[in-house]
Design a protein around this motif. Structure first.
Motif, mmCIF file in Angstrom:
data_model
loop_
_atom_site.group_PDB
_atom_site.id
_atom_site.type_symbol
_atom_site.label_atom_id
_atom_site.label_comp_id
_atom_site.label_asym_id
_atom_site.label_seq_id
_atom_site.Cartn_x
_atom_site.Cartn_y
_atom_site.Cartn_z
ATOM 1 N N ALA A 33 0.919 -1.239 -0.185
ATOM 2 C CA ALA A 33 0.057 -0.018 0.114
ATOM 3 C C ALA A 33 0.638 1.223 -0.196
ATOM 4 O O ALA A 33 0.603 2.211 -0.577
ATOM 5 C CB ALA A 33 -0.900 0.073 1.208
ATOM 6 N N SER A 34 2.037 1.146 0.697
ATOM 7 C CA SER A 34 2.986 2.419 0.711
ATOM 8 C C SER A 34 3.938 2.510 -0.472
ATOM 9 O O SER A 34 4.368 3.642 -0.712
ATOM 10 C CB SER A 34 3.759 2.287 2.006
ATOM 11 O OG SER A 34 4.531 1.274 2.129
ATOM 12 N N GLY A 35 4.235 1.425 -1.056
ATOM 13 C CA GLY A 35 5.190 1.457 -2.057
ATOM 14 C C GLY A 35 6.580 1.410 -1.708
ATOM 15 O O GLY A 35 7.584 1.585 -2.387
ATOM 16 N N SER A 93 7.957 10.627 -2.597
ATOM 17 C CA SER A 93 8.766 9.180 -2.332
ATOM 18 C C SER A 93 9.544 9.230 -1.035
ATOM 19 O O SER A 93 10.714 9.561 -1.193
ATOM 20 C CB SER A 93 9.523 8.602 -3.650
ATOM 21 O OG SER A 93 10.106 7.363 -3.329
ATOM 22 N N PRO A 94 8.652 9.321 0.027
ATOM 23 C CA PRO A 94 9.461 9.070 1.228
ATOM 24 C C PRO A 94 10.371 8.056 1.242
ATOM 25 O O PRO A 94 10.365 6.840 0.749
ATOM 26 C CB PRO A 94 8.683 9.277 2.218
ATOM 27 C CG PRO A 94 7.365 8.466 1.502
ATOM 28 C CD PRO A 94 7.267 8.961 0.255
ATOM 29 N N ASP A 95 11.428 8.099 2.109
ATOM 30 C CA ASP A 95 12.267 7.046 2.283
ATOM 31 C C ASP A 95 11.811 6.091 3.570
ATOM 32 O O ASP A 95 12.150 4.680 3.627
ATOM 33 C CB ASP A 95 13.766 7.250 2.910
ATOM 34 C CG ASP A 95 14.385 8.271 1.749
ATOM 35 O OD1 ASP A 95 14.758 7.677 0.506
ATOM 36 O OD2 ASP A 95 14.354 9.523 1.782
ATOM 37 N N ILE A 142 11.370 11.438 6.047
ATOM 38 C CA ILE A 142 10.745 10.598 6.959
ATOM 39 C C ILE A 142 9.338 11.261 7.231
ATOM 40 O O ILE A 142 9.107 12.312 7.585
ATOM 41 C CB ILE A 142 11.179 10.459 8.401
ATOM 42 C CG1 ILE A 142 12.533 9.815 8.409
ATOM 43 C CG2 ILE A 142 10.173 9.646 9.248
ATOM 44 C CD1 ILE A 142 13.203 9.932 9.884
ATOM 45 N N VAL A 143 8.281 10.507 6.674
ATOM 46 C CA VAL A 143 7.006 11.003 6.754
ATOM 47 C C VAL A 143 6.334 10.415 8.065
ATOM 48 O O VAL A 143 6.066 9.345 7.899
ATOM 49 C CB VAL A 143 6.045 10.929 5.406
ATOM 50 C CG1 VAL A 143 4.554 11.516 5.543
ATOM 51 C CG2 VAL A 143 6.865 11.732 4.213
ATOM 52 N N ALA A 176 -1.177 9.648 3.378
ATOM 53 C CA ALA A 176 -1.265 11.067 3.082
ATOM 54 C C ALA A 176 -0.087 11.790 2.100
ATOM 55 O O ALA A 176 -0.613 12.515 1.059
ATOM 56 C CB ALA A 176 -1.528 12.149 4.347
ATOM 57 N N PHE A 177 0.754 11.159 2.229
ATOM 58 C CA PHE A 177 1.790 11.542 1.256
ATOM 59 C C PHE A 177 1.464 11.321 -0.260
ATOM 60 O O PHE A 177 2.028 11.800 -1.236
ATOM 61 C CB PHE A 177 3.113 10.854 1.647
ATOM 62 C CG PHE A 177 3.667 9.598 1.036
ATOM 63 C CD1 PHE A 177 3.876 9.144 -0.005
ATOM 64 C CD2 PHE A 177 3.289 8.472 1.966
ATOM 65 C CE1 PHE A 177 4.012 8.015 -0.517
ATOM 66 C CE2 PHE A 177 3.424 7.166 1.656
ATOM 67 C CZ PHE A 177 3.913 6.805 0.254
ATOM 68 N N GLN A 178 0.326 10.343 -0.427
ATOM 69 C CA GLN A 178 0.222 9.868 -1.637
ATOM 70 C C GLN A 178 -0.455 10.900 -2.648
ATOM 71 O O GLN A 178 -0.865 10.709 -3.675
ATOM 72 C CB GLN A 178 -0.497 8.513 -1.735
ATOM 73 C CG GLN A 178 0.534 7.380 -1.338
ATOM 74 C CD GLN A 178 -0.308 6.159 -0.896
ATOM 75 O OE1 GLN A 178 -1.213 6.077 -0.438
ATOM 76 N NE2 GLN A 178 0.525 5.020 -0.991
ATOM 77 N N HIS A 179 -1.061 11.946 -1.830
ATOM 78 C CA HIS A 179 -1.763 13.166 -2.474
ATOM 79 C C HIS A 179 -0.621 13.991 -3.086
ATOM 80 O O HIS A 179 -1.112 14.784 -3.924
ATOM 81 C CB HIS A 179 -2.325 13.873 -1.536
ATOM 82 C CG HIS A 179 -3.561 13.274 -0.823
ATOM 83 N ND1 HIS A 179 -4.762 13.352 -1.626
ATOM 84 C CD2 HIS A 179 -3.832 12.760 0.453
ATOM 85 C CE1 HIS A 179 -5.819 12.723 -0.568
ATOM 86 N NE2 HIS A 179 -5.126 12.259 0.464
ATOM 87 N N PHE A 180 0.770 13.890 -2.865
ATOM 88 C CA PHE A 180 1.584 14.640 -3.237
ATOM 89 C C PHE A 180 2.616 14.396 -4.402
ATOM 90 O O PHE A 180 3.466 14.960 -4.928
ATOM 91 C CB PHE A 180 2.220 15.444 -2.210
ATOM 92 C CG PHE A 180 1.098 16.140 -1.231
ATOM 93 C CD1 PHE A 180 0.796 17.715 -1.862
ATOM 94 C CD2 PHE A 180 0.559 15.712 -0.164
ATOM 95 C CE1 PHE A 180 -0.176 18.077 -0.739
ATOM 96 C CE2 PHE A 180 -0.317 16.479 0.458
ATOM 97 C CZ PHE A 180 -0.732 17.511 -0.019
ATOM 98 N N GLY A 181 2.434 12.885 -4.727
ATOM 99 C CA GLY A 181 3.437 12.240 -5.679
ATOM 100 C C GLY A 181 4.995 12.493 -5.179
ATOM 101 O O GLY A 181 5.910 12.378 -5.912
#
Length: 384
Positions: free
Chosen positions: A83-85, A228-230, A205-206, A221-226
């Protein structure tokens, strides 16, 4: 006399039982719960599928320690990764522990010391969590904080560019500052922050403790903004009331968390991971997430229509089913009156009403909640 430390300002309601969006008090009254246990019960209270998964695991074993392979952990980790990639999961017991793991991993992987966070952020109440948090009020009385944390203004790109250096291990950020007042990150800022981190060998880090697991209409929520967090951190909604947290990272970080580098006696407890696996089976479905987005749109339309013209309301903000209503007055008296009228809501700072309804909340309950809020805001403003 209570034998509990008075660390919490308790409300006047004691739950007798709870189901769905409703808490039934020992006072015989029903309360519409728009706190979801502070963003935990994303499927409401006692969802059938999660309850069944817990019961099934209870009949197998409760705890054996992380010395044993456990397929229930592997299943939950795979769902988080998909789900997170991202790729690798460390299970903890809470959001604070997940953030501790992320901080340790970032420092160990980079060999650097400094972590950049943001003013009004909240990352937990352990010593590293407090040090990372950009709110002085939670640090009072605890002495000297860890010194390797720097707090910058939220959404200030120039400040971030000026602060990142060769000793920066990570930038740690919430996409929506929950405890800090429901402030949503600026799209240009978070995208450029990701680029700056990558250029400088800094990990991003998100903190998705409150925003993750469908709260904003996407898995995270980070997926709204395209971006790629580590590393991302999750907890709260992951177990729907069972204690569990996780740090999720990219594959290249795997070697830095080998045997003996980190651990937790109860982290990844089979009861909690069974609950988490059942939660993800429901929330990560596309149709469910579309429903969250639609209900979020409905909620903000109702808030704008019913509250937007009230003098006491200065701003309405948020995303998905995470809403903040900023007032021109202290929020606690309003929250107390809301509870008396059958609606339980949260503060987010001194002047913000925070709404975190279950993700499967009924549309009629959204309307009911907004009606109660409007009534109380008008009544309290007139009598003030």
């Amino acid at each position: 006399m209570s034998h509990l430390f008075p660390t919490y300002q308790r409300w006047e309601i004691e739950p007798a039982k709870a189901s769905g969006s409703v808490i039934y008090g020992k006072d015989g009254l029903e309360y519409l719960d728009f706190t979801s246990g502070i963003g935990v019960c994303n499927l409401g209270h006692r969802p059938e599928a999660v309850e069944q998964a817990v019961k099934e695991q209870l009949e197998l074993f409760w705890h054996v320690s992380n010395l044993f392979p456990q397929s229930i952990q592997e299943e939950a980790a795979e769902k988080l990764a998909k789900a997170s990639g991202l790729d690798c999961v460390f299970f903890a017991n809470s959001g604070a522990e997940a953030n501790e793991a992320a901080i340790k991993l970032a420092k160990k992987a980079t060999g650097r010391k400094k972590i950049i966070t943001f003013l009004q952020s909240f990352h937990g109440r352990t010593f590293a969590g407090m040090a990372a948090t950009g709110q002085e009020k939670i640090k009072h009385g605890f002495g000297r904080m860890l010194e390797t944390f720097v707090h910058l203004p939220f959404n200030d790109l120039e400040a971030l560019k000026n602060e990142i250096d060769s000793d920066t291990a990570a930038v740690m950020i919430e996409i929506v500052q929950g405890e800090g007042g429901i402030h949503v990150v600026n799209e240009e800022f978070i995208k450029e922050a990701g680029n700056i981190c990558k250029e400088n060998g800094v990990l991003l880090i998100v903190d998705e403790i409150q925003t993750g697991i469908g709260r904003t209409g996407k898995p995270f929520a980070f997926q709204h903004f395209g971006i790629s967090p580590d590393i991302i951190t999750v907890a709260k909604g992951l177990g729907n009331g069972l204690p569990i947290g996780a740090a999720v990272g990219k594959a290249e970080l795997r070697e830095h968390f080998g045997p003996g580098s980190h651990g937790s006696t109860f982290g990844g407890n089979p009861i909690s991971t069974a609950a988490a696996s059942a939660v993800m089976d429901i929330i990560f479905e596309d149709e469910f997430l579309k429903g969250v987005s639609a209900k979020g749109d409905t909620l903000f339309q109702l808030l704008d229509k019913e509250l937007g013209g009230l003098e006491v309301v200065t701003e309405i903000r948020g995303i998905g089913l995470m809403a903040g209503i900023e007032l021109s007055a202290a929020v606690q008296p309003f929250l107390s009156e809301l509870r008396k009228s059958g609606l339980i809501a949260l503060p987010a700072g001194e002047k913000v009403i925070r709404l975190l309804p279950p993700l499967n909340v009924r549309t009629e309950d959204l309307q009911k909640a907004v009606n109660i809020i409007k009534e109380i805001l008008i009544k309290q403003t007139v009598t003030a």
